[in-house]
Structures are given as C-alpha cells and as structure tokens.
Design an enzyme around this catalytic site. Sequence first.
Site, PDB file in Angstrom:
ATOM      1  N   SER A 188       0.909  -1.344  -0.008  1.00  0.00           N
ATOM      2  CA  SER A 188      -0.116   0.088  -0.066  1.00  0.00           C
ATOM      3  C   SER A 188       0.826   1.240  -0.185  1.00  0.00           C
ATOM      4  O   SER A 188       1.673   1.374  -0.875  1.00  0.00           O
ATOM      5  CB  SER A 188      -0.988  -0.047   1.350  1.00  0.00           C
ATOM      6  N   HIS A 211      -7.460  -5.901  -0.146  1.00  0.00           N
ATOM      7  CA  HIS A 211      -6.111  -4.916   0.074  1.00  0.00           C
ATOM      8  C   HIS A 211      -5.709  -5.528   1.457  1.00  0.00           C
ATOM      9  O   HIS A 211      -5.931  -5.278   2.367  1.00  0.00           O
ATOM     10  CB  HIS A 211      -6.748  -3.545   0.344  1.00  0.00           C
TER      11      HIS A 211
HETATM   12  C1  GCU Z   1      -5.443   4.801   1.772  1.00  0.00           C
HETATM   13  C2  GCU Z   1      -4.864   5.522   0.676  1.00  0.00           C
HETATM   14  C3  GCU Z   1      -3.987   4.497  -0.266  1.00  0.00           C
HETATM   15  C4  GCU Z   1      -3.109   3.869   0.488  1.00  0.00           C
HETATM   16  C5  GCU Z   1      -3.634   3.047   1.648  1.00  0.00           C
HETATM   17  C6  GCU Z   1      -2.668   2.294   2.514  1.00  0.00           C
HETATM   18  O1  GCU Z   1      -6.393   3.767   1.382  1.00  0.00           O
HETATM   19  O2  GCU Z   1      -5.892   6.112  -0.024  1.00  0.00           O
HETATM   20  O3  GCU Z   1      -3.384   5.256  -1.206  1.00  0.00           O
HETATM   21  O4  GCU Z   1      -2.361   2.914  -0.289  1.00  0.00           O
HETATM   22  O5  GCU Z   1      -4.400   4.021   2.213  1.00  0.00           O
HETATM   23  O6  GCU Z   1      -1.488   2.674   2.757  1.00  0.00           O
HETATM   24  O7  GCU Z   1      -3.263   1.307   3.310  1.00  0.00           O
END
Ligand code: GCU
Length: 429
Positions: free
Chosen positions: A267, A409
């Site tokens: 992420s 995710h």
């Molecule tokens: C949020 C953000 C993402 C990121 C994520 C994370 O969802 O919008 O861009 O990748 O956090 O780091 O878990």
Amino acid sequence: MSFLTTKTISLPAIIFCASFFVAPTYAQQIAEPNYDEAKVPEYVLPDPLVAEDGTKIETPEQWRNKRRPEILNLFKENMFGQFPEADLSKVKSEETVSVPDALGGKATRKEIKIYFNAPNEQPQATVLLYVPNDRKGDVPVFIMPNFQGIQTTTDDPGVSAYKVENSTHNLGKSPEETRGLAKSRWAFDMIVSRGYAIATVFYEEIEPDASRNFTQGVHPLFTNYDANADDYPAVIGAWAWGLSRVLDSLENVDGVDTKKAIVAGHSRLGKTALWCGANDERFAAVISNDSGCGGAALSRRQFGERVDRINASFPHWFTKKFHEYGNKVDELPIDQHELIALIAPRPVYVASASEDLWADPKGEFLSALNADPVYRLLGSDGFGGVTEQPDVDTPVGATIRYHKRTGKHDVTNFDWEQYLNFADSIFKK
Ligand code: GCU
C-alpha cells in the site's frame, strides 16, 4: 467525464488542506473515486523511450545516461521531491537483541537500533530481523516496513514494543495491546524456512504519517533543500530514505547478504518501496504489494482512488507540485509505468488484489506492462511476453512479475509464496 468535478470535499478536509497550502483552489473540489471502467478516459502514456527533446532512446547507454536520469528527475520535481540527503556519518546502528532459537529454533531473531542523528537518541527506529539458522553462508533478505510497530507482526512476547511519539496508528492503545495484530501479514516461518532473512521496521519511527510541516522524524536531518521548493522531499521520500538506512544497518550482520536485498512494501509502503528501489540501486529487486495510486497504478486511468483524492487525503505524501496535477493528470510529464522502468533491469514484482479496486488492479498491471520496453532495451526478458492481465491467482511474468490475488487489500501467505518464488528465480535457489 462527469465524475471529474462532481463532488465537493468536506469542510474539515478543506481546512486540513488549507493549513498546508495557500489558497489551494485545486483542493476545493475532488472527484468521487471511479469504479467504472467505462469512465476511464482516453489517455496517452508518456513514452519512456522518447526523451523530453524528442530523441528516441535506442541503446542501453542512452537509457542510462540520458533518459533514466531525466525520468528520475521528473519524478523528483513533480511527485516525490529530491531523494533526501543527510549526514550519514551521524547514522549509527547497533544490535540490541539476538535470540538464537526463535520460530521454534528455525531462526535467530535480532533487533537492531538505528539512531538517525547520533549521538542523539532521537529519531531512532528498531529493526526486527529474522535470519534462518539452517543456512550455508549469507542469505538474501527482504526489507519491508510495517504499519503498526514490530510487536504487531508476531505474537512472540520477546519482541520489543515501543510507544512511538506522534504515531497515527493504534491511538489510545498501549503497544502491548497491539501485539500480534498484524501477524497474518508476516509469514516469518515460511520465509525463513525457504532460506531467506526478513527485516521489518515501523515506518512511523522513521517519520510520523502526519503532517506536511516536515519537522518530525528524520525530516529535519535532510540537508541542502529549500523547504519551500517544489522538489522538497515529501514524506514518502523520507520513509524511502529510512529503508535505505535499514539496508545500511544490515551491512555487517551475521548471515545476511545485503547484495541480495529486496525492498518490499504494502500500500502506501508499496509506493515507498518503489521510490526507494528506483533511487537506491543497491536493492537487487523491488516488490509492490497493492501500492495503487501514486505507486504502481497509472495516474492517467483515473480509476479507484485518483490523484486529486490522494493529495487531498494525504497532503504530506507528495510534493506541492503533485497537488497541481489533481485535475489534469494528462499534463503529468511522467506516469507510474516509468517508476517501474526506473527499477530496470532489476526484477520487480507488482501485485494486486481482486477486491482492491481503490488501488486499480488493472492500472497496476498496465504499469508493469508498459515498463516492459525498457527492460527489453536493457537485454532483459521483462514481462516474459505477457500482454493480458491474468485471471485471479495466476502469477505471470519473468523479470517483471504480476499477480492479482483473490481478496481484499492485504498481504497474505499467497502473496508471500509468490514473492519467495520470485526471489528463488532471482537468486537461483
Ligand atoms: C489509503 C490510501 C491509499 C494507500 C492506503 C494504505 O487507502 O488512499 O493510497 O495505499 O491508504 O496505505 O493502506
């Protein structure tokens, strides 16, 4: 493209942004995230093999000496800022813990403290490291930051738990209460059983994920930059710099081969790993797990999170200049396939998850695909002839690899199995 201008962001969000920038007109309206493939606009990606002056890049030398530095600078100027520099003679590390019989005797567990501004105690970070005991010589190592503290990566009560000043995670909880809560993401046993070391550091020990005033964590240690300049390093750059320091800290650790280091991240930390690997060519390979917008996903697709939204929500991650592109991503002189291309010819793994539309799995795949010509120019097998996004749970590729795991995710054992196969292919195990 009605989705572009439909939604007005909430007042608190505007105030949040406004406290960092003067009258950010571009932050007044941001679009809803787009989950409709039909609304992906037509776009033309910048060609990584055509220089700004129109020269066609036809040799590895032209790539190395002309186009690669140009693209790296465009990312610095427009997105992440300069890759930080600091007085490295003040960065010191020491091994504070070594337990020879961790993971049921399979590994030696160590903790290594990094003092970023020695002899001052702060800022400091603690690296948790597992090295397989059953090994011949030094082994390759994954370096992957964690989201909530090293004690969250395992139930092992021996792993130190720290309270981190200004951390934005686990507010109101003691570090002890968070022990093991992210352990499903950390396949330590599988990793050491396959002959690899793994090092993890809590990213907010490098710098809190909090503000754009650039006064916390390691930021004040950066030298020679004008804090008002467009290319002043933003916070992703600071985290990336910190991962390079983790690599330094492993230099003399028994059993670890730092010439075989893979930087990985999930992420926002996948965005960080890509930027780190692009700049620090000591990393032999890079893994982006669900890095999404600002990471592996193409900005021009405007699918999922999107550039305007990420800048409004996380104004400290990127440079001031990047905020200007929120509603005009077509004017970005770079797109994210070129971030992957900066890693060439080193191996890179881009992973997505089927339910993680926020991170635009297709855009992540297309970045990997569109980096392939650069790998080919450098004599690499690149994506290995892949042209179509594969079905779920079907890893594809060669030096560039990709999969879309079923699910949300996250980082799972499935992901780790693929990363270990990838590492085996790189290090010929
Ligand atoms: C949020 C953000 C993402 C990121 C994520 C994370 O969802 O919008 O861009 O990748 O956090 O780091 O878990």
